[in-house]
Design a protein around this motif. Structure first.
Motif, PDB file in Angstrom:
ATOM      1  N   ALA A   1     -16.653  37.043  52.303  1.00 41.28           N
ATOM      2  CA  ALA A   1     -17.081  36.797  51.438  1.00 41.28           C
ATOM      3  C   ALA A   1     -17.909  36.040  51.669  1.00 41.28           C
ATOM      4  O   ALA A   1     -18.480  34.822  50.100  1.00 41.28           O
ATOM      5  CB  ALA A   1     -15.695  35.672  52.044  1.00 41.28           C
ATOM      6  N   ALA A   2     -18.565  35.523  52.185  1.00 39.29           N
ATOM      7  CA  ALA A   2     -19.348  34.584  52.648  1.00 39.29           C
ATOM      8  C   ALA A   2     -20.789  35.308  51.847  1.00 39.29           C
ATOM      9  O   ALA A   2     -21.901  33.880  51.039  1.00 39.29           O
ATOM     10  CB  ALA A   2     -20.298  34.136  53.636  1.00 39.29           C
ATOM     11  N   SER A   3     -21.579  36.564  51.462  1.00 36.76           N
ATOM     12  CA  SER A   3     -22.273  36.648  51.357  1.00 36.76           C
ATOM     13  C   SER A   3     -22.026  36.715  50.452  1.00 36.76           C
ATOM     14  O   SER A   3     -22.828  36.402  48.860  1.00 36.76           O
ATOM     15  CB  SER A   3     -22.297  38.282  51.435  1.00 36.76           C
ATOM     16  N   TYR A   4     -21.063  36.578  49.076  1.00 34.79           N
ATOM     17  CA  TYR A   4     -20.190  36.598  48.028  1.00 34.79           C
ATOM     18  C   TYR A   4     -20.564  34.962  47.218  1.00 34.79           C
ATOM     19  O   TYR A   4     -21.290  34.630  46.805  1.00 34.79           O
ATOM     20  CB  TYR A   4     -19.359  36.954  47.576  1.00 34.79           C
ATOM     21  N   VAL A   5     -20.325  34.418  48.163  1.00 32.67           N
ATOM     22  CA  VAL A   5     -20.963  33.006  47.818  1.00 32.67           C
ATOM     23  C   VAL A   5     -21.797  32.546  48.062  1.00 32.67           C
ATOM     24  O   VAL A   5     -22.555  31.436  47.037  1.00 32.67           O
ATOM     25  CB  VAL A   5     -19.564  32.083  48.953  1.00 32.67           C
ATOM     26  N   SER A   6     -22.938  32.993  49.036  1.00 30.21           N
ATOM     27  CA  SER A   6     -24.336  32.706  48.716  1.00 30.21           C
ATOM     28  C   SER A   6     -24.712  33.551  47.774  1.00 30.21           C
ATOM     29  O   SER A   6     -25.246  33.209  47.220  1.00 30.21           O
ATOM     30  CB  SER A   6     -25.111  34.026  49.484  1.00 30.21           C
ATOM     31  N   GLY A   7     -24.291  34.914  47.209  1.00 27.00           N
ATOM     32  CA  GLY A   7     -24.955  35.749  45.872  1.00 27.00           C
ATOM     33  C   GLY A   7     -24.582  34.523  44.491  1.00 27.00           C
ATOM     34  O   GLY A   7     -24.880  33.607  44.051  1.00 27.00           O
ATOM     35  N   LEU A   8     -23.537  33.877  44.631  1.00 28.64           N
ATOM     36  CA  LEU A   8     -23.077  32.988  43.536  1.00 28.64           C
ATOM     37  C   LEU A   8     -24.153  31.586  43.589  1.00 28.64           C
ATOM     38  O   LEU A   8     -24.656  31.385  42.421  1.00 28.64           O
ATOM     39  CB  LEU A   8     -21.671  32.724  43.799  1.00 28.64           C
ATOM     40  N   LEU A   9     -24.031  31.469  44.390  1.00 20.29           N
ATOM     41  CA  LEU A   9     -25.016  29.675  44.931  1.00 20.29           C
ATOM     42  C   LEU A   9     -26.470  29.955  44.360  1.00 20.29           C
ATOM     43  O   LEU A   9     -27.033  30.021  43.862  1.00 20.29           O
ATOM     44  CB  LEU A   9     -24.738  29.275  46.318  1.00 20.29           C
ATOM     45  N   ILE A  10     -27.283  31.536  45.336  1.00 18.28           N
ATOM     46  CA  ILE A  10     -28.054  31.346  44.850  1.00 18.28           C
ATOM     47  C   ILE A  10     -28.734  31.882  43.589  1.00 18.28           C
ATOM     48  O   ILE A  10     -29.328  31.915  42.691  1.00 18.28           O
ATOM     49  CB  ILE A  10     -29.167  32.563  46.351  1.00 18.28           C
TER      50      ILE A  10
ATOM     51  N   ASP B   1     -20.136  29.513  35.019  1.00 23.63           N
ATOM     52  CA  ASP B   1     -18.615  28.024  35.273  1.00 23.63           C
ATOM     53  C   ASP B   1     -18.369  28.090  37.239  1.00 23.63           C
ATOM     54  O   ASP B   1     -17.398  29.178  37.468  1.00 23.63           O
ATOM     55  CB  ASP B   1     -17.355  29.274  35.162  1.00 23.63           C
ATOM     56  N   LEU B   2     -19.681  28.108  38.222  1.00 26.76           N
ATOM     57  CA  LEU B   2     -19.621  28.258  39.625  1.00 26.76           C
ATOM     58  C   LEU B   2     -18.565  27.536  40.278  1.00 26.76           C
ATOM     59  O   LEU B   2     -17.623  28.273  40.456  1.00 26.76           O
ATOM     60  CB  LEU B   2     -21.246  27.663  39.403  1.00 26.76           C
ATOM     61  N   ALA B   3     -17.854  26.426  39.481  1.00 22.90           N
ATOM     62  CA  ALA B   3     -16.757  25.602  40.230  1.00 22.90           C
ATOM     63  C   ALA B   3     -15.909  26.457  40.306  1.00 22.90           C
ATOM     64  O   ALA B   3     -14.956  26.902  40.777  1.00 22.90           O
ATOM     65  CB  ALA B   3     -16.550  24.534  39.722  1.00 22.90           C
ATOM     66  N   ALA B   4     -15.889  27.460  38.799  1.00 21.77           N
ATOM     67  CA  ALA B   4     -14.406  28.060  39.011  1.00 21.77           C
ATOM     68  C   ALA B   4     -14.648  29.683  40.167  1.00 21.77           C
ATOM     69  O   ALA B   4     -13.345  29.951  40.741  1.00 21.77           O
ATOM     70  CB  ALA B   4     -13.913  28.955  37.447  1.00 21.77           C
ATOM     71  N   ALA B   5     -15.797  29.828  39.900  1.00 18.27           N
ATOM     72  CA  ALA B   5     -16.497  31.218  40.728  1.00 18.27           C
ATOM     73  C   ALA B   5     -15.746  30.850  41.827  1.00 18.27           C
ATOM     74  O   ALA B   5     -15.458  31.414  42.231  1.00 18.27           O
ATOM     75  CB  ALA B   5     -17.603  31.454  40.116  1.00 18.27           C
ATOM     76  N   LEU B   6     -16.052  29.897  42.344  1.00 17.83           N
ATOM     77  CA  LEU B   6     -15.720  30.018  43.976  1.00 17.83           C
ATOM     78  C   LEU B   6     -14.627  29.287  44.291  1.00 17.83           C
ATOM     79  O   LEU B   6     -13.880  29.817  45.158  1.00 17.83           O
ATOM     80  CB  LEU B   6     -16.291  28.226  44.014  1.00 17.83           C
ATOM     81  N   PHE B   7     -14.124  29.059  43.479  1.00 19.33           N
ATOM     82  CA  PHE B   7     -12.435  29.127  43.939  1.00 19.33           C
ATOM     83  C   PHE B   7     -11.619  30.148  43.340  1.00 19.33           C
ATOM     84  O   PHE B   7     -10.568  30.969  44.450  1.00 19.33           O
ATOM     85  CB  PHE B   7     -11.676  28.239  42.797  1.00 19.33           C
ATOM     86  N   GLY B   8     -12.276  31.051  42.677  1.00 20.63           N
ATOM     87  CA  GLY B   8     -11.781  32.860  42.745  1.00 20.63           C
ATOM     88  C   GLY B   8     -11.804  33.182  44.503  1.00 20.63           C
ATOM     89  O   GLY B   8     -11.298  34.123  44.326  1.00 20.63           O
ATOM     90  N   VAL B   9     -12.505  32.744  44.617  1.00 21.38           N
ATOM     91  CA  VAL B   9     -12.642  33.445  46.638  1.00 21.38           C
ATOM     92  C   VAL B   9     -11.098  32.844  46.720  1.00 21.38           C
ATOM     93  O   VAL B   9     -10.899  34.046  48.120  1.00 21.38           O
ATOM     94  CB  VAL B   9     -13.970  32.165  47.318  1.00 21.38           C
ATOM     95  N   ARG B  10     -10.984  32.027  46.748  1.00 21.67           N
ATOM     96  CA  ARG B  10      -9.500  31.547  48.006  1.00 21.67           C
ATOM     97  C   ARG B  10      -8.267  33.223  47.204  1.00 21.67           C
ATOM     98  O   ARG B  10      -7.812  33.410  47.618  1.00 21.67           O
ATOM     99  CB  ARG B  10      -8.770  30.202  47.325  1.00 21.67           C
ATOM    100  N   PRO B  11      -8.111  33.569  45.674  1.00 22.92           N
ATOM    101  CA  PRO B  11      -7.124  33.930  45.631  1.00 22.92           C
ATOM    102  C   PRO B  11      -7.469  35.297  45.651  1.00 22.92           C
ATOM    103  O   PRO B  11      -6.752  36.945  46.107  1.00 22.92           O
ATOM    104  CB  PRO B  11      -7.058  34.190  43.816  1.00 22.92           C
ATOM    105  N   ALA B  12      -8.817  36.164  45.754  1.00 21.88           N
ATOM    106  CA  ALA B  12      -9.332  37.351  46.065  1.00 21.88           C
ATOM    107  C   ALA B  12      -9.012  37.746  47.526  1.00 21.88           C
ATOM    108  O   ALA B  12      -8.893  38.475  47.662  1.00 21.88           O
ATOM    109  CB  ALA B  12     -11.007  37.340  45.754  1.00 21.88           C
ATOM    110  N   SER B  13      -9.352  36.703  48.444  1.00 25.07           N
ATOM    111  CA  SER B  13      -8.675  36.871  49.449  1.00 25.07           C
ATOM    112  C   SER B  13      -7.080  37.156  49.824  1.00 25.07           C
ATOM    113  O   SER B  13      -6.405  37.747  50.431  1.00 25.07           O
ATOM    114  CB  SER B  13      -8.999  35.464  50.498  1.00 25.07           C
TER     115      SER B  13
END
Length: 288
Positions: free
Chosen positions: A221-230, A199-211
């Protein structure tokens, strides 16, 4: 007699030129004169200036210079694509100058194109850097995944992985949290693991509440997002246990290698510049 020519990998934002004599690179030059910086009608003069700077001689160009936004549209050859089919379809915009065509594929209504990457892919397999049959990956703004069969590009897919990361960082809501750099570490590996949930789209939005809730340091956060996408990119293309040959710069190649190992694939890193030189030398031999 010495066989000497100038090879140019001419991309959107930069270009790299090589003087090659008897198959050996004797001089290289790189600048920021990508196709977007050349004014309309200016490619002939720009190529002539580069040719003079590199000591003269025939030129063989590859990359976006042969696109509909470049010097001339050099077209595309269909899959399965080989060095021979590329050589047979080169465009010649001026005396002593040839442009390598791109490659296209259309499978079950799904179209894709590449321009420039084909030289690396076929160079790697032609010289034994990579196997004639297997999966090759070229990480970047638009990541290419190519299935090779009998040394030919049998099919491929392009993922907008790098471009999506840049768009999210610079324009998305979660970009405000993406303040740090990207590195292989706990946050990156967490992102790769999270990508398995599909659920990539939901996982990406999860960066916001995590912050907001202090669940993850914004520096990670940038490393986490990169990990999600790659991670999502690798899972879509590579199978557990499969060997994947990476044609990438060391930094990005290391991230993809880490993600591939995390999903159970086996990465093998190759030098993309060596692969380009190998491919362009073979092409020059075929069209000379």
């Amino acid at each position: 007699m010495t066989r000497r020519f100038i090879a140019v990998d001419w991309g959107t934002t930069n270009r790299r030129a090589y003087v090659i004599e008897d198959g050996v690179v004797t001089h290289t030059d790189r600048d920021a004169t990508g196709i977007l910086s050349v004014p309309a009608g200016g490619f002939a003069a720009e190529a002539a200036a580069l040719r003079e700077r590199m000591g003269g001689g025939p030129m063989l160009l590859a990359g976006m210079v042969g696109s509909n936004r470049g010097w001339i549209d050099a077209g595309y050859v269909p899959c399965p694509a080989t060095l021979e089919t590329l050589a047979a379809a080169v465009a010649r915009p001026a005396p002593g100058i040839a442009i390598v065509p791109g490659v296209k594929t259309l499978e079950q209504g799904r179209a894709d194109v590449m321009r420039g990457e084909e030289v690396q892919l076929l160079g790697a397999t032609a010289t034994g850097m990579a196997p004639a049959d297997g999966l090759l990956c070229q990480p970047g703004t638009h990541c290419k995944w190519a299935r090779m069969a009998g040394g030919a590009i049998d099919g491929f897919a392009t993922a907008m992985t790098g471009e999506l990361f840049a768009l999210l960082r610079d324009h998305a809501l979660i970009g405000a949290a993406m303040t740090g750099g990207v590195a292989d570490g706990t946050a990156f590996r967490d992102g790769v693991a999270r990508s398995a949930e599909g659920d990539l789209a939901a996982a990406l939005f999860g960066v916001r509440p995590a912050s907001l809730l202090g669940l993850r340091d914004d520096a990670d956060a940038a490393s986490y997002v990169s990990g999600l996408l790659i991670g999502a990119d690798c899972r879509a293309q590579a199978l557990p246990g499969e060997q994947v040959h990476l044609l990438a710069d060391p930094t990005l190649g290391a991230l993809y290698a880490a993600a591939l190992r995390t999903i159970g694939a086996v990465p093998v890193t190759l030098d993309s510049h060596d692969a380009f030189v190998a491919g362009i030398v073979r092409l020059e031999e075929l069209i000379a």
